[in-house]
Enzyme design. Sequence first.
Site, mmCIF file in Angstrom:
data_model
loop_
_atom_site.group_PDB
_atom_site.id
_atom_site.type_symbol
_atom_site.label_atom_id
_atom_site.label_comp_id
_atom_site.label_asym_id
_atom_site.label_seq_id
_atom_site.Cartn_x
_atom_site.Cartn_y
_atom_site.Cartn_z
ATOM 1 N N CYS A 2 18.820 -1.304 41.044
ATOM 2 C CA CYS A 2 17.458 -0.804 41.037
ATOM 3 C C CYS A 2 16.950 -0.887 42.596
ATOM 4 C CB CYS A 2 16.577 -1.885 40.362
ATOM 5 S SG CYS A 2 16.801 -1.924 38.754
ATOM 6 N N ARG A 27 18.966 4.613 44.277
ATOM 7 C CA ARG A 27 19.316 3.333 43.447
ATOM 8 C C ARG A 27 19.039 3.287 41.839
ATOM 9 N NH1 ARG A 27 21.057 -0.904 47.027
ATOM 10 N NH2 ARG A 27 21.010 -2.250 45.374
ATOM 11 N N TRP A 71 16.429 1.265 37.237
ATOM 12 C CA TRP A 71 17.640 1.922 36.601
ATOM 13 C C TRP A 71 17.609 0.892 35.430
ATOM 14 C CZ3 TRP A 71 22.426 0.758 34.554
ATOM 15 C CH2 TRP A 71 23.181 1.688 34.309
ATOM 16 N N ASN A 97 16.367 -6.996 40.512
ATOM 17 C CA ASN A 97 17.601 -6.153 40.056
ATOM 18 C C ASN A 97 18.712 -7.262 39.507
ATOM 19 O OD1 ASN A 97 19.543 -4.203 40.278
ATOM 20 N ND2 ASN A 97 19.837 -4.761 42.489
ATOM 21 N N GLY A 98 19.352 -6.755 38.716
ATOM 22 C CA GLY A 98 20.473 -7.472 37.988
ATOM 23 C C GLY A 98 20.104 -7.707 36.460
ATOM 24 N N GLU A 478 39.142 13.072 41.343
ATOM 25 C CA GLU A 478 37.879 13.150 42.003
ATOM 26 C C GLU A 478 37.073 14.470 41.653
ATOM 27 O OE1 GLU A 478 35.818 11.077 43.109
ATOM 28 O OE2 GLU A 478 34.863 11.954 44.619
ATOM 29 N N LYS A 482 33.287 14.241 40.203
ATOM 30 C CA LYS A 482 32.077 15.183 40.781
ATOM 31 C C LYS A 482 31.494 15.859 39.772
ATOM 32 C CE LYS A 482 31.665 13.144 43.430
ATOM 33 N NZ LYS A 482 32.435 11.859 43.471
ATOM 34 N N GLU A 485 29.903 14.433 36.840
ATOM 35 C CA GLU A 485 28.769 13.430 37.024
ATOM 36 C C GLU A 485 27.225 14.344 37.723
ATOM 37 O OE1 GLU A 485 29.240 10.252 40.170
ATOM 38 O OE2 GLU A 485 30.383 11.729 41.173
ATOM 39 N N HIS A 501 52.177 16.787 27.961
ATOM 40 C CA HIS A 501 52.234 15.632 27.033
ATOM 41 C C HIS A 501 50.920 15.569 26.109
ATOM 42 C CE1 HIS A 501 56.027 14.360 28.732
ATOM 43 N NE2 HIS A 501 55.626 14.805 29.997
ATOM 44 N N LYS A 600 23.201 4.581 42.507
ATOM 45 C CA LYS A 600 24.220 4.660 43.589
ATOM 46 C C LYS A 600 25.028 3.456 43.738
ATOM 47 C CE LYS A 600 25.864 6.384 47.666
ATOM 48 N NZ LYS A 600 27.169 7.382 47.022
#
Length: 605
Positions: A2, A27, A71, A97-98, A478, A482, A485, A501, A600
């Site tokens: 947050c 955030r 968040w 936050n936490g 990566e 991208k 997300e 496989h 983020k």
Amino acid sequence: MCGIIGYVGEKEACPLLLSALKRMEYRGYDSSGVVVVGDKARCVKSVGKLDNLKEKLEDLPGGLGLGHNRWATHGVVSEENAHPHTDCKGDIFVVHNGIIENYKELKSKLQEEGHVFVSETDTEVLSHLIEKFFEGDLESAVKKALKLVKGAYGVVAATGSDPYKIVAARMFSPLVVSVNSSGGFVASDPTALISHSREMVFLEDEEVAVISKDDFYITDLDNVAVEKEKTEIDWSIEDAQKGGYDHFMLKEICQQGESLENSIRGRLDLEEGRAVLGGVEDKKEEIIRAKKVSIIACGTSYYAGMVGECMIEEMAGVPVEVHLASEFKYKKQPLEEGEIFIFISQSGETAYTLASLREVKEKGGLTLGIVNVVGSSVARETHAGIYNHAGPEIGVASTKAFTSQSIILALFALYMGRNKGMSFEEGVNFAKEIKRIPRIADEILESKEEISEIAKKYKDYSNFLYLGRKYSYPVALEGALKLKEISYIHAEGYSAGEMKHGPIALIEESFPTFAVCPQSSVYGKMLSNIEEIKARRGKMVALGTRGDDEIAEMVDDVIYMPEVLEQLSSIVSVIPLQIFSYYVALYKGLDVDKPRNLSKCVSVE
Ligand code: F6R
């Protein structure tokens, strides 16, 4: 995760809170809220993005305030669960936050004592606990409350009965304090404060800051005073703005020539073919003697670690193991003799990376950091390290951090290699190739429009497979990350050699593949994989080296990049994949900079 802001001073708090929240929107953006203390305390909250809050705001006069972008962890996205949270009397206000791990136990005890809760959050126990201990002294009440709390917090508290003071405390969740000509501030993120001052003080765990309009002091939870040094942030307000681009992500993609240049500036001795890494020089002997390098990180930083694995093994001849921090923390893996550890983190605040770092330190391992945010926890707690100097990364999807981390790992491979038997000629050649990389990034960026046209063709697919081998394997991972997300398209990254496989079963006309296939030692093998996909009528986009006509005949769409040394190819081959994802998301009408459910900085476990 947050975003937190607290202000006390002579200016009107509300506009300052809002501009800080805007800067920290990346955030968390499930809901937001502010409280401003003037002749009385007024609190306004809203679900959704910050603009929704702004629409609800009327005049909130007062020179003290707290603000929060949420968040969600505990409790759905709702106004009741949005911060600030208050106590029974509406006098104590808290932004947090936490995660308070023992909140259920604390909540039922407080309820038994008569406290009435209105939200489902863990945070609300903090406001009631502070209320319980409050006898006119906020600092003392906050300290008493925090002694009962287990878990993680970056918490800022204020009371309607004292418009001159805010109290902030940290446990595993970042907070930074700055008292400057505009007043006293505390925030979860330096980005929020950079427009007021570049000088900031980072709180450590269990430290409590008491902030007034022109001063602050820091103690531990037992009232022992703590002396702190200021950190000078090395970027400016312009770096934290969009600068004419539509999105931060696009700006950060397009900046990569410059950010790569910044990451290598002053760190290459082209004549001696060596890397100059002042930040780890003190640990040179241990690095030279290292028998194994373990790299620990999360997400995109983990994939950069995989790039580093290939480089360090090939250039320095030292075995490397890359760990997801979220797994490493629970593995109880014994340290090996001569093993050194590199922690990679853009934010420097990722909870698992930090927890793994602490565990390794406790066991006596040498810890090095590759970190972008100056003064962040990973940067402060590692024994030595290398800053990225990539400037603030604000787009939630990481782009320039990956390329910057990868080029620093190339420097590290050169540093280690030249101290471990890499010849002068090899060193000079590798250093020259590293030096070329920022310009190659700029050249690739010139194909932005072409890539955008290709993205338009693929935007409506629901699935995507990304394939690569060796240096292109982490790039495939990566690229898939991208895409998923920011465009919410299901995408999987695979080593092309693994395709037979299992994943080949997915291939059909409606399941396209993105093959990362620049010229390399595994080029021929990649072509065979491409053939196998074509045989199953799979649509294909490929990234190839300019002049490769063969690949153009095999796939539906090709993106070209300039020739580059294979060992450095991942640093730039990822850029077309970033651009591709950006445009797919844009054409789908999605919010590129604030993809759903993401934040983020993942500062909770
Ligand atoms: C993806 C992304 C994340 C981060 C991960 C680690 O675009 O940004 O996967 O890479 O959360 O973050 P840092 O590097 O800050 O430790």
